[in-house]
Design a protein around this motif. Structure first.
Motif, PDB file in Angstrom:
ATOM      1  N   VAL A  16       1.032  -1.090  -0.139  1.00 52.66           N
ATOM      2  CA  VAL A  16       0.009  -0.017  -0.160  1.00 52.66           C
ATOM      3  C   VAL A  16       0.800   1.301   0.075  1.00 52.66           C
ATOM      4  O   VAL A  16       1.933   0.934   0.552  1.00 52.66           O
ATOM      5  N   ALA A  22      -4.246   2.761   5.235  1.00 57.12           N
ATOM      6  CA  ALA A  22      -4.446   1.376   4.947  1.00 57.12           C
ATOM      7  C   ALA A  22      -4.761   0.534   6.192  1.00 57.12           C
ATOM      8  O   ALA A  22      -5.727  -0.096   6.136  1.00 57.12           O
ATOM      9  N   ILE A  56      -0.804  -6.031   5.330  1.00 59.59           N
ATOM     10  CA  ILE A  56      -0.666  -4.729   4.269  1.00 59.59           C
ATOM     11  C   ILE A  56       0.651  -4.391   4.556  1.00 59.59           C
ATOM     12  O   ILE A  56       1.268  -4.336   5.857  1.00 59.59           O
ATOM     13  N   GLN A  58       3.725  -1.019   3.386  1.00 55.74           N
ATOM     14  CA  GLN A  58       4.189   0.083   2.771  1.00 55.74           C
ATOM     15  C   GLN A  58       5.777  -0.591   2.664  1.00 55.74           C
ATOM     16  O   GLN A  58       6.623   0.289   3.397  1.00 55.74           O
ATOM     17  N   HIS A  67      -2.300   2.087  -7.115  1.00 56.53           N
ATOM     18  CA  HIS A  67      -3.026   0.848  -7.069  1.00 56.53           C
ATOM     19  C   HIS A  67      -3.935   0.914  -8.600  1.00 56.53           C
ATOM     20  O   HIS A  67      -4.857   1.723  -8.032  1.00 56.53           O
ATOM     21  N   ASP A 124      -7.355   3.862  -1.801  1.00 57.99           N
ATOM     22  CA  ASP A 124      -6.258   3.575  -2.664  1.00 57.99           C
ATOM     23  C   ASP A 124      -6.719   2.761  -3.611  1.00 57.99           C
ATOM     24  O   ASP A 124      -5.732   2.411  -4.612  1.00 57.99           O
ATOM     25  N   TYR A 126      -8.326  -0.301  -3.896  1.00 65.31           N
ATOM     26  CA  TYR A 126      -8.242  -1.782  -3.829  1.00 65.31           C
ATOM     27  C   TYR A 126      -9.689  -2.124  -3.730  1.00 65.31           C
ATOM     28  O   TYR A 126     -10.541  -1.535  -3.098  1.00 65.31           O
TER      29      TYR A 126
END
Length: 133
Positions: A16, A22, A56, A58, A67, A124, A126
């Motif tokens: 992410v 997230a 998740i 980063q 994304h 983001d 998803y």
């Protein structure tokens, strides 16, 4: 684990662009689906349900910051979400937690007449599909 069927999903790792956002968005959704927080480190965390966990992170190895579910790679994750009433509830509450409805005009049958589901996308990009059992 000897009792886990061969071929069962072990884990999914999602990279992410913004870990704190997230954590909030995925954390809300996964908790609502029965997952429990499993691991946490400075750039990531995970939630577990049974033998499967979702990560998740980063990662410092990210080569982009966006994304796009319509490009090669993961399009969406589909979760069993229980009764139709629970799918309806998650659909209603989603926007307050960063998950926005897709295919609103076709709800709850965007996947077909015999398929009851909510399709949500987060900040983001998803996508998740919440399928009634």
């Amino acid at each position: 684990m000897a009792d886990v069927p061969v071929g069962s999903l072990h884990h999914v790792e999602i990279w992410v662009p913004h870990i704190s956002r997230a954590q909030e968005e995925w954390g809300w959704l996964l908790a609502e689906l029965g997952y429990e927080q499993f691991q946490e480190w400075p750039d990531g965390c995970s939630w577990k349900l049974g033998a499967t966990y979702i990560v998740i992170e980063q990662s410092t190895a990210l080569t982009g910051s966006t994304h796009r579910r319509t490009e090669p790679g993961l399009n969406h994750l589909a979760f069993h979400a229980g009764a139709r009433e629970n799918v309806d509830r998650l659909r209603e509450l989603g926007a307050d937690s960063g998950w926005y409805e897709m295919f609103e005009s076709k709800y709850p049958h965007a996947g077909g007449a015999d398929h009851y589901a909510a399709y949500l996308v987060n900040t983001d990009g998803y996508e998740v599909e919440l399928v009634a059992g």
